[in-house]
Design an enzyme around this catalytic site. Structure first.
Site, PDB file in Angstrom:
ATOM      1  N   ARG A   1       0.847  -1.198   0.000  1.00  0.00           N
ATOM      2  CA  ARG A   1       0.000   0.000   0.000  1.00  0.00           C
ATOM      3  C   ARG A   1       0.880   1.244   0.000  1.00  0.00           C
ATOM      4  NH1 ARG A   1      -4.810   1.394   4.309  1.00  0.00           N
ATOM      5  NH2 ARG A   1      -3.131   1.109   5.837  1.00  0.00           N
TER       6      ARG A   1
ATOM      7  N   ASP B   1      -3.867   3.004  14.289  1.00  0.00           N
ATOM      8  CA  ASP B   1      -3.037   3.586  13.239  1.00  0.00           C
ATOM      9  C   ASP B   1      -3.608   4.955  12.918  1.00  0.00           C
ATOM     10  OD1 ASP B   1      -5.269   3.152  11.654  1.00  0.00           O
ATOM     11  OD2 ASP B   1      -4.292   1.705  10.318  1.00  0.00           O
TER      12      ASP B   1
END
Length: 561
Positions: free
Chosen positions: A185, A466
């Site tokens: 990603r 996160d």
């Protein structure tokens, strides 16, 4: 005799001199580069990513400006809907995206995490079907993290990666052929890599991450029997997917790789993208591997996009579950859309982590994970995400039992009908509480402090936080400060109240940490958070990561290529 520190400094100086002689026109590296990192930042690789930057950065900037225009419409009260100009794509039942790529038929459990060396090895060895190596939300984009991450992935692709911790424990890849298939990603379109300039402008973080990984690994991945596979984050329209598709085509052409070799799974993690799922798959159709329910960023996007609308003030984040109306509609539409087009519909992240030394709490947390995965497999998802190897075992058990075949793309969900208003339905029970306020402040402080130290993935309150989950907390605090609702205890939420609680939480941390507080980044974290709890329109930042990024940029203007 030279000390190791002086010898290393001299090696870096020599390397700077060597890189300067490489003379890649228009490219400047404004950060230290060691000998291993120089194997990634070769003249050929830099020429490759600079070509992509020059071809596509103008379009990227135009699309980011388009985001601003759409936000202005939302601020005026114009609600989103399905696009009339692309109805022909949604209404055509005949087109399909590409068939699953090699190694991508069975994605029942995907593990995710940052690109540090130990994490990469453990994730590939976890038993999950795939591993998404993350340069985005679980990675604080320091120069060291990003370039060393590229080194780690290069070594993983070639099977040579290893790691020895300070205690002498060694980590190597499993040799039984069951290592997870690798996906990567890159950062979203809004982020830049300020350590690298092309023609005097900071590089797109997306192009930097994608381009270096693709350049160094695409041919080896194909030789391994797989391909260069990606997760694409934070898009807000099908035009942003079109840009990715154009980047893929040019990159493949430059390396003489057949078009369609790259595959990309798009995270539907913005409320605006939810109205363009068909169109996003269509734009990427030769490169599409489906869509993913990026649940945490999706909640963050919902709050952010409607932050000025008093009708869309959400309660405590703990009350915003996957079964509330607007989230349930999003899931059902995503599964139906993906299966109609022959691609995977991936489930969302289980943020829980094992709780040591508390068997009862751990069992409760694991039960939540199991129930969440049961909901996903019964809804029709083809796989799911976890953040910890122990959760991979639970998720595999659930999907193995209820989805014995590699996927369930054949389940078309023709029964699903989702109207534009269903994606905005927040008619559910929930409350704003003082505990919710304190939890949000604590999460923001703790995550921001860790991020500023270079860690983008942090266990907080038995959850793996996160940037996406921290964004929910930050945006809720701003939204509550702006609209001034009352808590379930009857207290009106005001900027003054939030400032008071912020001070209390900082004082608690000072007592808790003692002398260690002075070397922490909590004062910087407080300074950043204080701007986000004022409720002032001009103070709100679109992304926490862009707000914080300059604090971790380390520029050395003498180093040019």
């Amino acid at each position: 005799m030279l000390t190791p520190q002086i010898a290393n400094a001299q090696r870096i100086f020599v390397l700077f001199h060597f890189l300067t002689m490489a003379n890649v026109p228009g490219v400047s590296i404004l950060a230290p580069v060691d000998a291993t990192q120089a194997e990634i930042l070769t003249p050929e690789a830099l020429t490759f990513i600079a070509t992509l930057q020059r071809a596509f950065n103008g379009t990227r900037k135009s699309l980011l400006q388009r985001r601003n225009y759409r936000q202005q419409e939302l601020d005026r009260g114009v609600l989103p809907g399905f696009l009339p100009e692309t109805a022909f794509i949604r209404n055509d039942p005949n087109w399909r995206a590409a068939a699953p790529a090699p190694g991508m038929q069975d994605r029942r459990v995907e593990i995710t995490g940052p690109v540090d060396r130990k994490m990469v090895i453990n994730a590939l060895n976890s038993g999950a079907k795939t591993f998404m190596a993350d340069f985005e939300d679980s990675n604080a984009p320091t120069w060291e993290n990003n370039i060393s991450g590229q080194v780690n992935l290069r070594d993983a692709v070639r099977g040579t990666i290893s790691f020895t911790n300070p205690a002498g424990k060694q980590y190597t890849l499993r040799k039984d052929g069951k290592a997870a298939v690798l996906l990567v990603r890159p950062r979203g379109w809004h982020l830049e890599e300020k350590h690298v300039l092309v023609d005097g402008q900071a590089m797109s973080g997306s192009i930097f991450d994608f381009g270096l990984y693709f350049y160094h690994n695409a041919h080896q991945l194909i030789k391994n029997g797989f391909g260069p596979y990606f997760y694409l984050p934070k898009m807000e329209s099908h035009l942003e997917a079109r840009l990715w598709n154009d980047v893929f085509n040019v990159a493949q052409d430059m390396l003489n790789i057949p078009r369609g070799t790259i595959r990309g799974t798009v995270l539907i993690e913005t409320i605006l993208a939810a109205y363009e799922m068909d169109e996003i798959i269509y734009e990427l159709r030769d490169h599409s591997s489906g869509l993913n329910c990026g649940r945490w960023d999706y909640i963050f996007s919902f709050i952010k996009k409607f932050r000025l609308n008093p009708e869309y003030v959400l309660p405590d984040r703990s009350d915003v579950s996957m079964t509330v109306p607007f989230m349930d509609a999003y899931v059902r539409l995503l599964i139906q859309t993906c299966h109609k087009r022959g691609v995977h519909a991936m489930g969302g992240m289980a943020a829980q982590i094992p709780i040591k030394n508390d068997a009862k709490a751990n069992e409760a947390a694991m039960t939540k994970v199991r129930n969440d995965k049961l909901r996903e497999v019964h809804a029709g998802h083809d796989g799911t995400w976890v953040a910890h190897p122990d959760l991979a075992k639970i998720a595999l058990e659930v999907f193995n039992e209820y989805m014995p075949q590699p996927n369930q793309i054949h389940i078309r969900r023709d029964d699903v009908v989702v109207a534009a208003s269903d994606l905005l339905n927040i008619n559910f029970k929930g409350a704003i509480t003082e505990k919710g306020i304190r939890d949000n402040i604590d999460i923001c402080l703790t995550y921001t402090e860790a991020w500023l130290r270079g860690s983008g993935c942090v266990p907080i309150m038995n959850l793996m936080e996160d940037a996406a989950t921290a964004e929910i907390s930050r945006s809720q605090l701003w939204q509550w400060a702006h609209h001034k609702p009352r808590t379930s205890e009857g207290t009106q939420v005001t900027p003054e109240l939030l400032s008071k609680i912020l001070d209390e939480e900082i004082n608690r941390l000072k007592k808790q940490l003692g002398d260690k507080y002075a070397s922490s980044k909590y004062d910087s974290a407080k300074r950043h958070l204080a701007t986000q709890i004022s409720g002032e329109v001009s103070a709100y930042k679109d992304f926490l990561t862009t707000q914080l990024y300059d604090d971790i940029v380390q520029i050395n203007s003498k180093s040019k290529l």
